[in-house]
Design a protein around this motif. Structure first.
Motif, PDB file in Angstrom:
ATOM      1  N   VAL A 223       0.849  -1.198   0.000  1.00 38.62           N
ATOM      2  CA  VAL A 223       0.000   0.000   0.000  1.00 38.62           C
ATOM      3  C   VAL A 223       0.882   1.246   0.000  1.00 38.62           C
ATOM      4  CG1 VAL A 223      -1.750   1.276   1.304  1.00 38.62           C
ATOM      5  CG2 VAL A 223      -1.862  -1.223   1.172  1.00 38.62           C
ATOM      6  N   HIS A 224       0.632   2.139  -0.935  1.00 42.03           N
ATOM      7  CA  HIS A 224       1.411   3.378  -1.045  1.00 42.03           C
ATOM      8  C   HIS A 224       0.483   4.589  -1.065  1.00 42.03           C
ATOM      9  CE1 HIS A 224       4.122   0.321  -2.953  1.00 42.03           C
ATOM     10  NE2 HIS A 224       4.971   0.906  -2.135  1.00 42.03           N
ATOM     11  N   ARG A 225       0.802   5.541  -0.199  1.00 46.12           N
ATOM     12  CA  ARG A 225       0.046   6.800  -0.183  1.00 46.12           C
ATOM     13  C   ARG A 225       0.461   7.635  -1.385  1.00 46.12           C
ATOM     14  NH1 ARG A 225       1.882  11.806   1.812  1.00 46.12           N
ATOM     15  NH2 ARG A 225       0.306  13.187   2.740  1.00 46.12           N
ATOM     16  N   ASP A 283       0.307   2.180   6.150  1.00 49.31           N
ATOM     17  CA  ASP A 283      -0.732   1.384   6.788  1.00 49.31           C
ATOM     18  C   ASP A 283      -2.045   2.112   6.493  1.00 49.31           C
ATOM     19  OD1 ASP A 283      -2.654   0.554   8.574  1.00 49.31           O
ATOM     20  OD2 ASP A 283      -1.293   0.391  10.274  1.00 49.31           O
ATOM     21  N   PRO A 284      -3.010   1.446   5.866  1.00 50.62           N
ATOM     22  CA  PRO A 284      -4.237   2.161   5.479  1.00 50.62           C
ATOM     23  C   PRO A 284      -4.999   2.784   6.655  1.00 50.62           C
ATOM     24  CG  PRO A 284      -4.471  -0.209   5.135  1.00 50.62           C
ATOM     25  CD  PRO A 284      -3.035   0.041   5.442  1.00 50.62           C
ATOM     26  N   ASP A 285      -4.726   2.303   7.878  1.00 54.60           N
ATOM     27  CA  ASP A 285      -5.408   2.882   9.041  1.00 54.60           C
ATOM     28  C   ASP A 285      -4.647   4.064   9.647  1.00 54.60           C
ATOM     29  OD1 ASP A 285      -7.733   1.298   9.145  1.00 54.60           O
ATOM     30  OD2 ASP A 285      -6.541  -0.374   9.921  1.00 54.60           O
ATOM     31  N   GLN A 286      -3.456   4.335   9.128  1.00 54.99           N
ATOM     32  CA  GLN A 286      -2.625   5.406   9.721  1.00 54.99           C
ATOM     33  C   GLN A 286      -2.162   6.393   8.643  1.00 54.99           C
ATOM     34  OE1 GLN A 286      -1.592   5.195  13.066  1.00 54.99           O
ATOM     35  NE2 GLN A 286      -2.658   3.272  13.372  1.00 54.99           N
ATOM     36  N   THR A 324      -2.966   0.159  -3.936  1.00 53.36           N
ATOM     37  CA  THR A 324      -2.576  -1.175  -3.482  1.00 53.36           C
ATOM     38  C   THR A 324      -1.920  -1.839  -4.680  1.00 53.36           C
ATOM     39  OG1 THR A 324      -4.537  -1.198  -2.109  1.00 53.36           O
ATOM     40  CG2 THR A 324      -3.386  -3.305  -2.385  1.00 53.36           C
ATOM     41  N   SER A 325      -0.612  -2.005  -4.610  1.00 51.34           N
ATOM     42  CA  SER A 325       0.116  -2.447  -5.802  1.00 51.34           C
ATOM     43  C   SER A 325       0.670  -3.848  -5.642  1.00 51.34           C
ATOM     44  CB  SER A 325       1.264  -1.488  -6.086  1.00 51.34           C
ATOM     45  OG  SER A 325       0.754  -0.211  -6.347  1.00 51.34           O
TER      46      SER A 325
END
Ligand SMILES: Cc1cc2nc3c(=O)[nH]c(=O)nc-3n(C[C@H](O)[C@H](O)[C@H](O)COP(=O)(O)OP(=O)(O)OC[C@H]3O[C@@H](n4cnc5c(N)ncnc54)[C@H](O)[C@@H]3O)c2cc1C
Length: 387
Positions: A223-225, A283-286, A324-325
């Motif tokens: 996961v990359h922002r 982290d998708p939650d952070q 999401t790669s």
């Protein structure tokens, strides 16, 4: 306990499309989301998404996007909303560019090849021709371009909203603000345990976006922002959709060597632009949703000022969003290896939206009929197991 033929977990781009297509086929379908889609916590927000029919990521994607374009037109007819804006799309690459994009080595070349293979209307343009047609762009003179008149942008939030509304109208149950905690196999199918209830279902479509690893903890998913920026033009008319296309510009080496952008929509905060980064995982939650002035300054100096005329440094809006790669930049569309009856839908890697409507149809065909008209074989999980 509520029962259904199928539960769709996650109602973003992919889940809303799948739920709509399942409901259309008369299946008893429910959709569950931890937030209230469309929302800005996942991968499907920020006003616009590029769509193009000749796919530089590979010919295997073309049948999906062609179906998406047809389905969006059907959805527009049913809803009265305008979803797909075919304002034209330009892909340009300079001599210093690696040519690599979304993990594919010759993005421009593959785009041209797939356009020829599928008979998609396009033009191959020299730097001179690009400069003449789009005076907004500051060129070096060594660029080559691909122009597709049928390319453009879709409105992601509206697409999700329309498909959920139509799905509800056709009898689908939509449960929002409810988090799926666990999937338990049962003799007849699965029990879906959520923060509020339990559901007995025959099958599950797992379209949880950046949270897919909670249900399939595969190394391959990263996961990359990513950040979207809106810059204020001196003259909005110069960047209006009638005069300016969507574009992808490969101008230099490395991950800072490309960016993409959109025309300025009526009422928008500015001209939307973005680069991509794959060096820092999230982290998708952070996720940090604030964007620093350093980051904005870098994008302006590095991509915008040297390449786009009359676009000021004032950044009027930013948004953080998640990719999401996978290592090969491809999708994962396959049955879960350990949970029978769970179909995993993880099509992002930064280029999934344009395929979402077509994928919704293909997924519904897999669930309802056992196989889809468009082959999903190139997107199997087995390719990661082999490594
Ligand atoms: C900045 C950015 C730019 C992009 N640009 C383009 C582009 O120009 N063109 C293009 O084609 N594609 C583009 N993409 C890619 C595209 O947007 C994605 O492929 C697509 O949006 C992914 O949709 P999804 O349904 O997989 O994820 P999402 O839309 O994020 O949906 C996942 C859903 O699952 C829900 N969920 C997660 N866990 C649970 C749980 N436990 N219980 C219940 N619900 C849960 C979440 O709340 C969410 O609503 C871009 C992506 C980003 C981030």
């Amino acid at each position: 306990m509520t029962t259904a033929d199928v539960a769709v977990i996650g109602l973003g781009a992919m889940g809303s499309a799948a739920l709509y297509q399942l409901a259309r086929r008369g299946m008893k379908a429910i959709g569950i989301d931890r937030f209230d889609p469309p929302h800005d916590r996942g991968s499907s927000h920020g006003e616009t998404r590029i769509t193009r029919q000749a796919i530089g990521e590979g010919a295997e994607y073309v049948p999906l996007v062609l179906r998406s374009h047809a389905i969006w037109r059907e959805l527009e007819a049913q809803s009265g909303e305008c979803l797909l804006h075919a304002v034209g799309g330009l892909i340009l690459a300079g001599e210093r560019a690696e040519g690599r994009h979304h993990a594919k080595p010759d993005f421009l070349g593959t785009t041209v090849a797939t356009a020829r293979q599928f008979g998609i209307a396009h033009e191959v343009l020299s730097a001179e021709q690009i400069a003449e047609r789009f005076p907004q762009l500051i060129l070096q003179g060594d660029e080559q371009g691909y122009y597709e008149p049928g390319a453009g942008f879709v409105l992601p939030e509206k697409c999700i909203e329309v498909q959920l509304t139509l799905a509800r109208r056709m009898g689908a149950g939509v449960f929002t603000g409810e988090r799926v905690l666990r999937l338990e196999p049962t003799p007849g199918g699965l029990t879906v345990h959520t923060s509020r209830a339990r559901y007995a279902v025959g099958r599950v479509v797992l379209s949880a976006g950046a949270w897919v690893r909670e249900f399939l903890p595969l190394e391959a998913f990263r996961v990359h922002r990513q950040v979207l920026y809106w810059f204020e033009p001196e003259d909005p008319a110069l960047y209006a959709p009638e005069r300016f296309p969507v574009f992808i510009w490969l101008h230099g080496p490395g991950e800072d060597g490309h960016f993409y952008g959109f025309p300025m929509l009526q009422g928008s905060a500015g001209v939307k632009l973005a680069g991509e980064q794959f060096s820092r995982e999230s982290d998708p939650d952070q996720v940090e949703h604030t964007v620093s002035s350093e980051q904005i300054g870098f994008i302006y100096r590095h991509h915008v000022a040297p390449r786009l005329r009359a676009l000021g440094p004032r950044c009027t809006r930013t948004a953080a969003c998640l990719y999401t790669s996978t290592p090969d930049g491809g999708f994962v569309l396959d049955w879960h290896p350990e949970l029978p009856g769970v179909f995993v839908v993880s099509p992002c890697s930064g280029h999934g939206f344009k395929h979402s409507a077509g994928l919704g149809e293909a997924i519904a065909q897999v669930i309802a009929e056992g196989r889809s008209a468009v082959s999903l074989e190139p997107f199997s999980l087995a390719r990661f197991a082999k490594r």
